[in-house]
Design a protein around this motif. Sequence first.
Motif, PDB file in Angstrom:
ATOM      1  N   GLN A  82     -23.842   3.317  22.368  1.00 52.08           N
ATOM      2  CA  GLN A  82     -23.373   2.684  21.137  1.00 52.08           C
ATOM      3  C   GLN A  82     -23.336   1.177  21.337  1.00 52.08           C
ATOM      4  OE1 GLN A  82     -19.614   4.669  20.597  1.00 52.08           O
ATOM      5  NE2 GLN A  82     -20.568   6.370  19.501  1.00 52.08           N
ATOM      6  N   ILE A  83     -23.924   0.464  20.384  1.00 47.36           N
ATOM      7  CA  ILE A  83     -23.953  -0.987  20.424  1.00 47.36           C
ATOM      8  C   ILE A  83     -22.796  -1.501  19.562  1.00 47.36           C
ATOM      9  CG2 ILE A  83     -25.333  -3.053  19.985  1.00 47.36           C
ATOM     10  CD1 ILE A  83     -26.554  -1.121  22.065  1.00 47.36           C
ATOM     11  N   ARG A  84     -21.881  -2.201  20.179  1.00 49.69           N
ATOM     12  CA  ARG A  84     -20.750  -2.802  19.472  1.00 49.69           C
ATOM     13  C   ARG A  84     -21.001  -4.305  19.348  1.00 49.69           C
ATOM     14  NH1 ARG A  84     -18.911   1.786  17.483  1.00 49.69           N
ATOM     15  NH2 ARG A  84     -18.124   3.202  19.045  1.00 49.69           N
ATOM     16  N   ILE A 134     -26.051  -7.560  21.654  1.00 52.31           N
ATOM     17  CA  ILE A 134     -27.421  -7.059  21.515  1.00 52.31           C
ATOM     18  C   ILE A 134     -27.921  -7.316  20.100  1.00 52.31           C
ATOM     19  CG2 ILE A 134     -28.897  -5.025  21.714  1.00 52.31           C
ATOM     20  CD1 ILE A 134     -27.595  -5.919  24.364  1.00 52.31           C
ATOM     21  N   ASP A 135     -29.102  -7.890  20.011  1.00 50.25           N
ATOM     22  CA  ASP A 135     -29.756  -8.142  18.722  1.00 50.25           C
ATOM     23  C   ASP A 135     -30.377  -6.836  18.227  1.00 50.25           C
ATOM     24  OD1 ASP A 135     -31.152  -9.111  16.546  1.00 50.25           O
ATOM     25  OD2 ASP A 135     -32.734 -10.046  17.757  1.00 50.25           O
ATOM     26  N   THR A 136     -29.873  -6.302  17.131  1.00 47.90           N
ATOM     27  CA  THR A 136     -30.399  -5.038  16.607  1.00 47.90           C
ATOM     28  C   THR A 136     -31.363  -5.245  15.433  1.00 47.90           C
ATOM     29  OG1 THR A 136     -28.464  -4.789  15.177  1.00 47.90           O
ATOM     30  CG2 THR A 136     -28.379  -3.717  17.346  1.00 47.90           C
ATOM     31  N   LEU A 157     -33.831   2.844  20.410  1.00 50.04           N
ATOM     32  CA  LEU A 157     -32.862   2.332  19.444  1.00 50.04           C
ATOM     33  C   LEU A 157     -33.637   1.739  18.276  1.00 50.04           C
ATOM     34  CD1 LEU A 157     -29.846   1.694  18.821  1.00 50.04           C
ATOM     35  CD2 LEU A 157     -30.237  -0.525  19.891  1.00 50.04           C
ATOM     36  N   GLN A 158     -33.498   2.357  17.110  1.00 59.68           N
ATOM     37  CA  GLN A 158     -34.206   1.876  15.926  1.00 59.68           C
ATOM     38  C   GLN A 158     -33.563   0.602  15.386  1.00 59.68           C
ATOM     39  OE1 GLN A 158     -37.039   3.346  14.781  1.00 59.68           O
ATOM     40  NE2 GLN A 158     -36.883   4.798  16.468  1.00 59.68           N
ATOM     41  N   ARG A 159     -34.339  -0.161  14.679  1.00 63.70           N
ATOM     42  CA  ARG A 159     -33.872  -1.418  14.090  1.00 63.70           C
ATOM     43  C   ARG A 159     -32.670  -1.187  13.175  1.00 63.70           C
ATOM     44  NH1 ARG A 159     -37.671  -4.540   9.952  1.00 63.70           N
ATOM     45  NH2 ARG A 159     -36.698  -3.084   8.550  1.00 63.70           N
ATOM     46  N   ASP A 160     -31.711  -2.086  13.274  1.00 62.23           N
ATOM     47  CA  ASP A 160     -30.506  -2.089  12.439  1.00 62.23           C
ATOM     48  C   ASP A 160     -29.650  -0.829  12.590  1.00 62.23           C
ATOM     49  OD1 ASP A 160     -31.105  -4.625  11.429  1.00 62.23           O
ATOM     50  OD2 ASP A 160     -32.316  -3.783   9.808  1.00 62.23           O
TER      51      ASP A 160
END
Length: 173
Positions: A82-84, A134-136, A157-160
Amino acid sequence: MTSNASPASDRKRPFWKEPMMWVVLGIPLASIVAGVGLVVVSVRSGSADAVMDKVDRVSQIQTTDLGPDEAAAARKLSAIVQIRADHVELVPVTGEFAGASPLVLTLAHPTEAAKDTTLTLARDTAGWTAPAQIDTSHDWNVQLATQDGLWRIRGRLQRDTQAVRLAPARGGG
């Protein structure tokens, strides 16, 4: 007998005023400039491989070690990353993860190796975590492995999006 040739036609024009010379010289020069431009673009683009693995190339055969993928499949490993806003969390889902040892999370940019990020995740109460932003706004190829490389699991990890499921690339998942 008289000649119809005028004195002006006997004089030769300089070569740069001849259209055929522009074709003869221009096409090869344009292809040299284009070739140099392509070499510059390809050298500046970073790594040529979109694959994170070390690949041995002999003749036209490419080989890599699939042992870590098979080891992860044998252990039935899977996890959620999980990207926080200010950190990354890893929550194990299935399988036997190694106790309190740190794990290595690699986020590889699909086209620009210079943007790749490697994080060392420390054990906490729910799983593993590391501080990071992390740049999503684009996709990431994500790989989780032990520090000694005994096993690895992967995902994209898909965009956005803020989460990705990781599983063995070979033999299950």
